[in-house]
Design a protein around this motif. Structure first.
Motif, PDB file in Angstrom:
ATOM      1  N   ALA A   1       0.986  -1.023  -0.020  1.00 50.30           N
ATOM      2  CA  ALA A   1       0.004   0.104   0.074  1.00 50.30           C
ATOM      3  C   ALA A   1       0.797   1.235  -0.066  1.00 50.30           C
ATOM      4  O   ALA A   1       1.905   1.292   0.650  1.00 50.30           O
TER       5      ALA A   1
ATOM      6  N   THR B   1       2.715   1.022   4.209  1.00 45.41           N
ATOM      7  CA  THR B   1       2.975  -0.366   4.637  1.00 45.41           C
ATOM      8  C   THR B   1       3.755  -0.478   5.608  1.00 45.41           C
ATOM      9  O   THR B   1       4.889   0.146   5.867  1.00 45.41           O
TER      10      THR B   1
ATOM     11  N   ARG C   1      -0.917  -3.377   5.667  1.00 43.80           N
ATOM     12  CA  ARG C   1      -1.355  -2.382   5.001  1.00 43.80           C
ATOM     13  C   ARG C   1      -2.058  -1.584   5.502  1.00 43.80           C
ATOM     14  O   ARG C   1      -3.110  -1.725   6.226  1.00 43.80           O
TER      15      ARG C   1
END
Length: 216
Positions: free
Chosen positions: A156, A171, A191
């Motif tokens: 992410a 992340t 995430r």
């Protein structure tokens, strides 16, 4: 946990607005612990920032290929735009970099088409399954399914184009990543994301317009 963002745009991008001072402040405040600077077809700013801040900065580049955008991480040399996805990946791998796919399936933001991804899947290290600016075209769910089916690591990232977007989508890793350890650490990552507000969504247009006006 170590908070990492693998997709951001500095003032060196035509639509970016994050300054060196902004990156330093973000790190000092602990909003993030490691940040990839992934400007459009440029790495000069990222190289300079890494020279000053060390491993807290990952040198990256969001590269325009003939079929859409691919990010190279842990780069030392510029990858030229306008190559095919396969040629772009070869340039990234030749210098020991990692291949990261931003906003897959999107058409407005030049994401790679599923058929293209299927052709290069063996060379993809990480796919972005959560993009902090995804709004009208949010294919995060499809990206998760594709990555699981193809056993590709997920991340992410914010795709931040301005300071206030940093630290909202990222992340979490167990420790500080290196080029050698990032993929291993992503196996057990977490995430995090928050919905983008209007300011974050409009950052690219605002910065592009401002820079055009300055040139006049």
């Amino acid at each position: 946990m170590h908070k990492v963002d693998l997709h951001t745009h500095s003032i060196a991008s035509h639509d970016g607005g994050i300054s060196a001072i902004n990156y330093k402040r973000c790190l000092e405040l602990g909003k993030l612990n490691t940040i990839a600077v992934t400007d459009h077809n440029k790495i000069d700013f990222a190289l300079e920032l890494r020279a000053e801040l060390g491993n807290k900065i990952i040198v990256g580049e969001e590269i325009m290929t003939t079929k859409g955008e691919i990010i190279g991480l842990y780069l030392e040399k510029l990858v030229p735009p306008g190559l095919s996805p396969q040629e772009t990946i070869a340039c990234i791998k030749d210098q020991g970099g990692l291949v990261y796919i931003p906003h897959p399936f999107e058409t407005v933001r030049k994401g790679l088409h599923p058929a293209i991804l299927d052709n290069i899947v063996k060379d993809i290290d990480i796919v972005e399954v959560c993009n902090g600016r995804a709004f009208l075209q949010n294919f995060g769910g499809q990206a998760i399914v594709w990555s699981r089916l193809n056993q590709v690591l997920q991340a992410a990232s914010s795709d931040a184009h301005g300071y206030y977007a940093l630290g909202r989508t990222y992340t979490s890793l167990a420790e500080e990543p290196t080029k050698e350890s990032l993929c291993r650490l992503l196996l057990t990552c977490t995430r995090h994301t928050r919905p983008a507000n209007a300011r974050i969504l409009l950052y690219p247009k605002m910065h592009t317009l401002r820079k055009r006006l300055w040139k006049k």
